[in-house]
Design a protein around this motif. Sequence first.
Motif: not given
Length: 622
Positions: A325-351
């Motif tokens: 298994l090969r994996g690639y993850l680009f995760q973004n996090e925005w925290r402000q006060g009681g708020h947490l926003v996340t956005a992720a791009l991910e790729r998984r390759e199985d052989h």
Amino acid sequence: MHSPTLRLRGAAGARATPSLRGAPAALALLAAALLPALAAAQAAPLGETVVTANRTPQPLADLVADVSIVDRETIERSGATGLADVLARVPGVEISRNGGPGTTTSLYLRGAEQRFTAVYIDGVRMDSQTTGGAPWEAIPLGLVDRIEVLRGPAAAVYGSDAVGGVIQIFTRKGEGPAQPYVGIGAGSHGTYKAEAGVAGSAGEGGAVDYALGLEREISDGFNARPVAGQNPDKDGLRRSALNARVGLQIDPRQRIEGTLLGADSNAGYDTTPLGNDDRALHRMHALGLNWRSQWTEHYTTRLSVTDSRDRYETRPSPYVTDTRLRGYLFQNEWRQGGHLVTAALERREDHLSNGEIDGDRSQDALALGYGFTAGPHAVQLNARHDSDSEFGGHNTGSVAYGYAITPQWRATASAGTSFRAPTLYQRFSPYGVASLQPEEGRNVELGLRWTQGASSASVVAYRNRVKNLIVFGAAGPCRDEYGCYANAGRARYEGVTLSAQHTLGAVQLRASVDLQNHHDETTGRQLARRAKRHATLGADTRIAGWTVGSEVQAEGRRFDNAANTTVLGGYTLVNLYASTRVAQDTTLLARVDNLADKTYQTARTYAQAGRTFYVGLKWAPR
């Protein structure tokens, strides 16, 4: 009918009965202990920080998810011989094993099939593209520092496979001055263990942190299959393992880290004609590289590249399966006060390389998350789109809400969807059907937690329904006349988990009870090797410089076959442990497992260990 996947890494697909006749009486006693909230199992203190719930560090008190934490101290005193044995003492977890140490092990989280739990080691995904699921028997327990168990579907965060939940395994991280350790031990069945390692940090402000661990385990084992026609020999284990972790804090906002966990094991088993010395050779590794950047006070990113391998071979019967298994993850996090926003791009390759199969597939995903905490309220929303190279797009989502009724009482509610893409083996082996569709789940749950000081108690009720369940059935469109895989099943996993903890004088008590009904909705029969009731109860205290404790594990009656005609009897195990410091930096640990020498099976015709003893010494300067 007997599935061909049993030959690969063990049976995992029979069903069990709704009846609980013959279940250990200890179950009722444990339930009675829980109701007044006097004890609990692996309940995580609210001050803990958890990574697994949303793939980012968060205080446990802010989470709506149902999470347990197992730390290194708990692992060392548990008396467990394998990682799955430790997890079997966590609420909502059951295991089955085909024999002795190092043999095929299946784990059921909230009753869900082995392949329905997504497993990560330091953020590296582990999976098999044959049977599906992580190789529990191959992961070395001695190098594990911490485990987080997330119960409930998490596909909206992790994608395919997280139908029953997620288990994340962490190795040790260095901090402060160099801390070496050396340990040796010996026990029943000719068991010997040796471990050594060092962890710490160096450079200005501890800019470089490091951890290195080595482990060697040898066991003569026991006759794990005492039935006619099988070798009466001992089925032993030889395992070597290592872990390495190095981090560099480039500046206060930039960190790079590399992780590695690897193991080679050679375990005995019995399946071929009398006279053969059957061996299962297992090699695994989890390798990761991470770069975390805090660009502003509020905005953080994480970039990860991971690689894992699960290679399984049998001798003299020639069989090899190798998953990469090969994996690639680009995760973004925005925290402000009681708020947490996340956005992720991910790729998984199985052989998968397995006989005539030498194939690949990939999944690309976009995952979005929003969390909010304010006063008594906590909200968590997640949505994810996966694009599979074979099946096209698949959407999952979840919504969760928590409300603090009082400072002591908190209620939670959640709902979510999940899926699992069929393995390459299920599609392209002689038993495979290329048109198989992903399995799909829908889950709802309600929880209530009470905390006051060092005492806590919780109850969580859940129902998870899975359609398009992949089962092995009669001959069909595949190439083999023996039988084929098919999307022919529907399953319902439902139950209630009670857990609590309490300190009574100098004694710390903990326990859990799972009341569950996991069944095939098509036939109405109970799913394989999953009891209607299972529970744990533990206590430890300090006496004259010793830490002493005991633990009871109780499992109700189960069935081993789809027709619900072959019974696996209920059992109760009692384990004892004690430790003391014999020198300034040296600790003596002694354990007795299965004190009553109970004869029991978690898979039909495969024996489990009777009463065993273990004594170890560990030198670890502080």
